[in-house]
Scaffold this active site. Sequence first.
Site, short mmCIF file in Angstrom:
data_model
loop_
_atom_site.label_atom_id
_atom_site.label_comp_id
_atom_site.label_asym_id
_atom_site.label_seq_id
_atom_site.Cartn_x
_atom_site.Cartn_y
_atom_site.Cartn_z
N CYS A 1 -5.28 10.29 -1.06
CA CYS A 1 -4.38 9.30 -0.46
C CYS A 1 -3.00 9.25 -1.09
O CYS A 1 -2.05 8.78 -0.46
CB CYS A 1 -4.96 7.90 -0.62
SG CYS A 1 -6.71 7.80 -0.46
N ARG B 1 -9.06 2.68 11.68
CA ARG B 1 -7.59 2.62 11.71
C ARG B 1 -6.99 3.49 12.82
O ARG B 1 -5.88 3.24 13.28
CB ARG B 1 -7.02 3.06 10.36
CG ARG B 1 -7.41 2.15 9.20
CD ARG B 1 -6.58 0.89 9.19
NE ARG B 1 -7.00 0.00 8.12
CZ ARG B 1 -6.57 0.06 6.87
NH1 ARG B 1 -5.70 0.99 6.51
NH2 ARG B 1 -7.00 -0.80 5.97
N GLU C 1 -0.50 9.48 2.00
CA GLU C 1 -1.28 10.33 2.91
C GLU C 1 -1.41 9.71 4.30
O GLU C 1 -1.47 10.44 5.30
CB GLU C 1 -2.70 10.53 2.36
CG GLU C 1 -3.60 11.26 3.32
CD GLU C 1 -5.02 11.39 2.82
OE1 GLU C 1 -5.48 12.53 2.72
OE2 GLU C 1 -5.66 10.37 2.51
N ASP D 1 0.80 -1.22 0.00
CA ASP D 1 0.00 0.00 0.00
C ASP D 1 0.84 1.28 0.00
O ASP D 1 0.31 2.37 0.28
CB ASP D 1 -0.92 0.02 1.23
CG ASP D 1 -2.17 -0.82 1.04
OD1 ASP D 1 -2.89 -0.58 0.05
OD2 ASP D 1 -2.43 -1.72 1.86
N HIS E 1 -11.88 5.52 5.99
CA HIS E 1 -11.26 6.69 6.62
C HIS E 1 -12.25 7.87 6.64
O HIS E 1 -13.19 7.91 5.84
CB HIS E 1 -10.04 7.15 5.79
CG HIS E 1 -8.84 6.27 5.92
ND1 HIS E 1 -8.16 5.78 4.82
CD2 HIS E 1 -8.18 5.81 7.00
CE1 HIS E 1 -7.12 5.06 5.23
NE2 HIS E 1 -7.11 5.05 6.55
C1 CIR Z 1 -5.63 0.48 2.99
O1 CIR Z 1 -6.58 -0.23 3.24
O2 CIR Z 1 -4.91 0.94 3.89
C2 CIR Z 1 -5.31 0.81 1.56
N1 CIR Z 1 -5.62 -0.29 0.72
C3 CIR Z 1 -6.06 2.04 1.11
C4 CIR Z 1 -5.62 3.29 1.83
C5 CIR Z 1 -6.26 4.51 1.28
N2 CIR Z 1 -5.79 5.66 1.96
C6 CIR Z 1 -6.53 6.72 2.23
O3 CIR Z 1 -7.73 6.72 1.98
N3 CIR Z 1 -5.96 7.72 2.85
#
Ligand code: CIR
Length: 255
Positions: free
Chosen positions: A247, A130, A65, A60, A160
């Site tokens: 992100c 998270r 971000e 990832d 998020h």
């Molecule tokens: C995750 O689940 O952490 C990643 N696949 C996606 C993260 C996306 N980030 C964000 O929205 N800031």
Amino acid sequence: MPIAITRGISPRFAECELTHLGRTPIDMGQAEREHAAYVLALRGLGLDVITLPAAADLPDCVFVEDAAVVLPECAVITRPGAASRRAETTAVAAALQPWRQLLHIREPGTLDGGDVLVLDKHILVGAGGRSNAEGIAQLGELLAPWGYRVEAVPLHGCLHLKSAVTQVSEDTVLLNPAWVEPGLFAGWRCIEVDPSEPDAANALLIGAQLIYARHHVRTRERLIAAGIHPLLVDAGEVAKAEGAVTCCSLICQDP
Ligand code: CIR
């Protein structure tokens, strides 16, 4: 000149974390093209883009971000909620070091940058996914000296906070009322996503220009009707990884 930090796409992107989406095949070539166009869009807005190399062992890592919260006065290096993502912060911290004083979220705190919505000196943080209570409390303590007020916000059904709401102009937020309580944004003009596009609330505001995913066609019409004309980028492949336009960069405006 303002800086944007981005990072290349891991060859193991297909093994990304997924929480609310089923796994569907990611077209790596298309993902690379979309990312290159995103970087060009940032450059076109006058940003100096620093692209960190992808890490093979961090699926990832393109989602920079989540590794930091960048403010004019400092940058807070996070401790991502997903254990598979914790090592992403090392390279991001090194990249931010020349530009900002660095502060750190410590164990047992967890915080993802995607949960952190900065509205002037009011910072809302999506809680319960998270980012945990300890991480949010640490963020509040770290930023209090600069007059920031940090508030935990309940999230329902999304990854998020910035999946549910982002700022889209000086006085306007774009939100999905099923995922975040609109009453939190009293004093703001609120635009709601089209109900057929629940994940359409994520948009990246840089100065007065909004970067927005091309595939959210109906919500885009709502933005335009409100006088907001976004710069469109293709973001279909990162969407399969539960990512979106905010992100993929960290923006360091001139302090
Ligand atoms: C995750 O689940 O952490 C990643 N696949 C996606 C993260 C996306 N980030 C964000 O929205 N800031």
